[in-house]
Enzyme design. Structure first.
Site, mmCIF file in Angstrom:
data_model
loop_
_atom_site.group_PDB
_atom_site.id
_atom_site.type_symbol
_atom_site.label_atom_id
_atom_site.label_comp_id
_atom_site.label_asym_id
_atom_site.label_seq_id
_atom_site.Cartn_x
_atom_site.Cartn_y
_atom_site.Cartn_z
ATOM 1 C CG ASN A 1 32.491 38.544 38.395
ATOM 2 O OD1 ASN A 1 33.834 38.169 38.575
ATOM 3 N ND2 ASN A 1 32.126 39.878 38.417
ATOM 4 C CD GLU B 1 37.890 45.050 38.833
ATOM 5 O OE1 GLU B 1 36.860 45.271 39.890
ATOM 6 O OE2 GLU B 1 37.781 44.407 38.011
ATOM 7 C CB CYS C 1 33.510 44.838 39.586
ATOM 8 S SG CYS C 1 34.296 44.616 38.180
HETATM 9 O O1 G3H Z 1 33.377 41.963 37.443
HETATM 10 C C1 G3H Z 1 34.292 42.589 37.290
HETATM 11 C C2 G3H Z 1 34.820 42.593 35.656
HETATM 12 O O2 G3H Z 1 36.138 42.974 35.543
HETATM 13 C C3 G3H Z 1 33.591 43.254 34.943
HETATM 14 O O3 G3H Z 1 34.145 42.946 33.741
HETATM 15 O O4 G3H Z 1 32.815 44.774 32.497
HETATM 16 O O5 G3H Z 1 33.339 42.747 31.400
HETATM 17 O O6 G3H Z 1 31.598 42.737 32.766
HETATM 18 P P1 G3H Z 1 32.924 43.409 32.458
#
Ligand code: G3H
Length: 496
Positions: free
Chosen positions: A169, A264, A298
């Site tokens: 993503n 993570e 996430c």
């Molecule tokens: O998908 C996991 C990422 O660490 C989320 O990052 O809060 O910038 O979308 P974000």
């Protein structure tokens, strides 16, 4: 254009090359891995299927390159990172184009990801110069029984070879969030990008190549997880793993040796809404938090826990905003775009059907075409439904009505995840109490969960991860403390 101009070197026919020892190469396997465009569901790109021997070679060169990189002055390391950041930003258009085609990220968000990544690299260079330039000085007589006969000097030293595995993503941003701290701290870096997102990552790596980093310091191998996945994560030359993704991270952490891990692994971020909350603010944040990039974050809001007395009003406001979301291809900058793969869409559909069978209220009709799923709010979800606990990673959001704050906190804490959560109330004292009780790495008060700004600490409890990220924490995590103790023949006190 992707694979053109300065990027022509990284493409061989219709297959993108991998990066090893400062050069773009074809794999000796003669095989490639296809990357399917989530929108067209046709092969968009191909990347090399690297072999275990090629991984061995990459590790060998990474080890050698790291030794001289550790002797490169900090200001020089920072200078190269600043250069890479500028090149990355200059080439945001072709890289964003890959993000659109590979992971169906809306065009505007794709550009934002690249720019954010350039900023992250620059900030990391500056932060590294500050924090790696400092150490500690301790004297022995603060501990009982000692005179001042020992001076202890501490400094931060690199770990060696860092293996970075980012998710689909954010294949650029979550790659540089590992690459930049590793490099500024004096490590070498081996990148294994996700297959979906690999071509964006290869373009990003080429920006580091153009910046002039030494040969072998950065490598990027592509290929099948079944062939090189375990081989990479269990490789004896790897001194640290930084991984972002799903359950695979749990398997990696069980198999990895005695090396620092930064993990993570997703979340089921709860949004707790109290009776005194500003419902317009909440609705806006639920839309942004739950549906941006079609819920494939996430940190997305993944369950709304709202007090029954305000639930009708909130659901109405969310539905009004949800009906305005545009649905379609990423090229047209639609809010909701196809999810990353057919298997992902099938999984989401499974959660939706389970909720249907068990009696959830569908605020919209369920609609799917290929990998494109229309945004859906499910009201009156109960704990016996899978969607109350599992992360859809798609544009489907459950609402659970609660009768007390304790009920909401209980649901949040009963999850095996503990990434972020948020609470909406005008009473800051209550918000602090709730934040302290929520078992998550971060609680946002009156805003949706989010990782950024990228220098903030970012961490998950329980199955959401190991360690903490964010620029400063990542630099620290990718170093070790080394002490040198000066022993004096007799005590010496300053001004004594
Ligand atoms: O998908 C996991 C990422 O660490 C989320 O990052 O809060 O910038 O979308 P974000």
């Amino acid at each position: 254009m992707a694979g053109n101009g300065v990027f022509a070197d990284i493409l061989d026919g219709d297959v993108y090359k991998y990066y090893s020892d400062g050069e773009w190469k074809k794999s000796s396997s003669g095989k490639s891995v296809s990357i399917v465009n989530p929108t067209t569901r046709k092969t968009q790109y191909k990347v090399q299927a690297c072999t275990q021997e090629e991984v061995n070679k990459v590790m060998e060169t990474a080890k050698v390159a790291q030794k001289s990189w550790a002797k490169t002055p900090l200001w020089k390391r920072a200078e190269l990172l600043h250069k890479a950041a500028a090149i990355l930003k200059d080439h945001k258009a072709p890289i964003a184009e890959c993000l659109v085609k590979e992971i169906a990220k809306p065009a505007k968000d794709a550009v934002t990801e690249v720019v954010r990544s350039g900023d992250l690299v620059s900030y990391c260079a500056e932060e590294g110069v500050r924090i790696l330039g400092e150490g500690k000085y301790l004297v022995s007589d603060s501990f009982p029984g000692n005179e001042r006969t020992k001076y202890c000097l501490t400094s931060k030293i690199p770990l060696g070879v860092v293996l970075a595995i980012p998710p689909f993503n954010y294949p650029v941003n979550l790659a540089v969030s590992k690459i930049a701290p590793a490099l500024i701290a004096g490590n070498s870096l081996v990148l294994k990008p996700p297959t979906q997102g690999a071509v964006s990552a290869l373009h990003m790596v080429h920006c580091f190549h153009l910046a002039g980093f030494p040969k072998g310091l950065i490598s990027c191998v592509t290929g099948k997880g079944s062939e090189i996945g375990d081989f990479l994560t269990m490789h004896p030359s790897v001194n640290c793993i930084s991984f972002t993704g799903g359950d695979t991270g749990i398997a990696i952490s069980k198999k990895a040796g005695m090396i620092p891990l930064q993990m993570e692994l997703g979340g089921k971020d709860a949004c707790i809404v109290l009776e005194d909350a500003d419902l317009d603010l909440v609705a806006g944040n639920i839309i942004k938090g739950g549906f941006s990039y079609s819920g494939q974050r996430c940190t997305a809001v993944k369950v709304v826990l709202v007090m029954e007395s305000v639930a009708d009003a909130l659901v109405e406001k969310v539905n009004a905003k949800l009906s305005k979301l545009t649905v379609g291809p990423p090229e047209e900058n639609c809010d909701i775009t196809p999810v990353v793969s057919e298997s992902s869409a099938n999984f989401i559909e499974g959660l939706v059907m389970d909720a249907k069978e068990k009696g959830a209220t569908f605020c919209q009709a369920y609609k799917r075409e290929g990998n494109l799923i229309w945004p859906l709010l499910l009201d009156n979800v109960r704990p016996d439904m899978r969607i109350a606990w599992e992360e859809p990673f798609g544009p489907v959001l459950p609402v659970i009505r609660i009768n007390s704050v304790e009920e909401g906190i209980h649901h949040c804490n009963a999850s095996n995840f503990g990434l972020q959560g948020c609470v909406f109330t005008k009473d800051i004292n209550k918000a602090i109490l709730i934040s302290d009780t929520m078992e998550t790495g971060t609680v946002q008060i009156n805003s949706a969960p989010a990782r950024g700004p990228d220098h903030f600490p970012f961490q998950g409890l329980k199955d959401s991860g190991i360690g903490s990220q964010g620029i400063t924490n990542s630099i620290n995590m990718m170093t070790k403390i080394k002490s040198t103790v000066i022993n004096l023949p007799s005590p010496s006190y300053t001004m004594g």
